[in-house]
Each structure stands twice: as structure tokens, then as C-alpha cells.
Scaffold this motif. Structure first.
Motif, PDB file in Angstrom:
ATOM      1  N   ASN A  96       0.825  -1.328  -0.200  1.00  0.00           N
ATOM      2  CA  ASN A  96      -0.096   0.186  -0.095  1.00  0.00           C
ATOM      3  C   ASN A  96       0.867   1.128  -0.020  1.00  0.00           C
ATOM      4  O   ASN A  96       0.630   2.240   0.469  1.00  0.00           O
ATOM      5  N   LYS A  98       2.536   4.520  -1.531  1.00  0.00           N
ATOM      6  CA  LYS A  98       2.363   5.487  -2.699  1.00  0.00           C
ATOM      7  C   LYS A  98       3.863   5.615  -3.602  1.00  0.00           C
ATOM      8  O   LYS A  98       4.831   5.410  -2.964  1.00  0.00           O
ATOM      9  N   GLU A 100       5.577   8.613  -3.809  1.00  0.00           N
ATOM     10  CA  GLU A 100       6.372   9.122  -2.822  1.00  0.00           C
ATOM     11  C   GLU A 100       7.265   8.271  -1.970  1.00  0.00           C
ATOM     12  O   GLU A 100       8.464   8.610  -1.463  1.00  0.00           O
ATOM     13  N   ASP A 101       6.243   7.381  -1.325  1.00  0.00           N
ATOM     14  CA  ASP A 101       6.960   6.469  -0.404  1.00  0.00           C
ATOM     15  C   ASP A 101       8.045   5.631  -0.942  1.00  0.00           C
ATOM     16  O   ASP A 101       9.082   5.272  -0.282  1.00  0.00           O
ATOM     17  N   LYS A 155       0.508   3.700 -10.492  1.00  0.00           N
ATOM     18  CA  LYS A 155       2.009   3.957  -9.666  1.00  0.00           C
ATOM     19  C   LYS A 155       3.049   3.856 -10.473  1.00  0.00           C
ATOM     20  O   LYS A 155       3.955   4.726 -10.486  1.00  0.00           O
TER      21      LYS A 155
END
Length: 210
Positions: A96, A98, A100-101, A155
Motif C-alpha cells: 500500500n 504511494k 512518494e513512499d 503508480k
């Protein structure tokens, strides 16, 4: 001779999308890169199926890239070039994460690589960050459909934007692989021989410019 460590996941290992085995050296992009760059370079394959940037696989806790980058680099030092192509497995639904993560995880890997190489060999390798090829719609009907979904596909299309920021922050080279290659039709995730060839060719042009 300049050493080049290729640090990645199954697309660096050479996962065969047809049968799940390992593609031969004559097909894998690091081996093709060796041929293209020639004898002035030594290519070192460090690909692992399922490797992430910083996320722990619940079944295999040794597939976390952040925990292994320092050991791998020190094993092969002196290291002149480091090519990092990770992030695809981070897009699994179980994490889960993003974009950015995922980029933040990449940033941690680069920071650890720079720090340990500066300490252990006295200089930092030239680093090339490769944003991996996007996941295609074929993933939804392929053998990895249970691990990825449409959000994963989205993504994968956005990740390069965030990876470029990491590269700029650290002064690394940057390559957006999705502009040059696509995953196989068989599973929508792994490179076929044409994909490996295309990736090797563009990286071979990029490495000498770093």
C-alpha cells in the motif's frame, strides 16, 4: 577496469516471463551491458526476485534492499558505478505504498550507498538511478494478478517523476526505462529478450556520460 554493480530485482536477475526460470546470460541485460561496454568495465549482477527498496516481504524478510546495499557494495569494492533499478515490487498491493513512499525508500538506499562507500573506499561511485518499466494491463490476467492491481499500474506510470527528484538531490544520473522498453505480454511485469536488449543498449549509452 571499472566495476559496475547492477542492484535490482527480478528484472535484473532475469526472471523468464514464460516459464519463471532464469533467462540465460546471453539474454540478461547486465550481461549484454558487459558486451556493449567491453573490457574496460566489469559488470556485477546483483538482482533478486521480489526485492523492494525498504519494505519487508511477509514471507521472505531478506528481500529488503535497504538492509543489503552496504554489504553488497563492500563485497564488491572498489565500486566505480552503481546502477539501481528497484521499485516495481514496492507497488504490490500488500505494501500500500504511494510513489512518494517508494521514492523515499530509494533515497534511503542512495544515502546508505554514498555513506558506506565514502567511508570504506574513500570515494562515492557514480550512481545511475533507473526508474523501472511500467506495469502493463497484462498483469491483470497474468500469473501475478493476485499481487498487483490497477492502482499498481497507475503508480508505475507516475514513479519516474519522484525518482527524478531523488536523482537530482544526490547528483545521480537518471534514466526513465518506460520511455524505452515495455514488459512482456506474458505477465505484464517482466522483461522479455527484446526488453533486456533495449535496456542494455540505453544504459550502455548512459554509463559513459555519468
Amino acid at each position: 577496469m571499472k566495476s559496475v554493480v547492477c542492484f535490482g530485482d527480478s528484472n535484473t536477475y532475469g526472471h523468464n516471463p514464460v516459464n519463471g526460470e532464469r533467462l540465460p546470460e546471453s539474454v540478461r541485460w547486465p550481461c549484454l551491458l558487459q558486451e556493449l561496454l567491453g573490457g574496460d568495465y566489469k559488470i556485477i549482477e546483483e538482482g533478486l526476485n521480489g526485492r523492494t527498496t525498504v519494505f519487508d516481504d511477509p514471507n521472505d524478510d531478506w528481500k529488503n534492499g535497504i538492509d543489503y546495499i552496504k554489504g553488497i557494495l563492500c563485497t564488491h569494492r572498489p565500486v566505480d558505478y552503481l546502477i539501481i533499478m528497484l521499485g516495481t515490487n514496492d507497488m504490490k498491493t500488500i505494501y500500500n505504498a504511494k510513489p512518494e513512499d517508494i521514492a523515499a525508500g530509494l533515497n534511503e538506499i542512495v544515502q546508505r550507498a554514498e555513506k558506506v562507500m565514502d567511508l570504506k573506499q574513500g570515494y562515492i561511485p557514480k550512481i545511475l538511478i533507473v526508474s523501472p518499466p511500467e506495469i502493463s494491463e497484462d498483469i491483470l490476467t497474468g500469473p501475478f494478478a493476485g499481487s498487483f492491481d490497477r492502482v499498481s499500474i497507475d503508480k508505475s506510470r507516475r514513479l519516474s517523476e519522484f525518482y527524478k527528484k531523488v536523482a537530482d538531490k544526490h547528483g545521480c544520473g537518471f534514466l526513465d526505462a518506460k520511455l524505452y522498453i515495455k514488459p512482456s505480454k506474458e505477465d505484464g511485469l517482466h522483461l522479455d529478450p527484446a526488453g533486456h536488449k533495449g535496456l542494455a543498449e540505453i544504459i550502455a549509452k548512459t554509463v559513459p556520460t555519468l
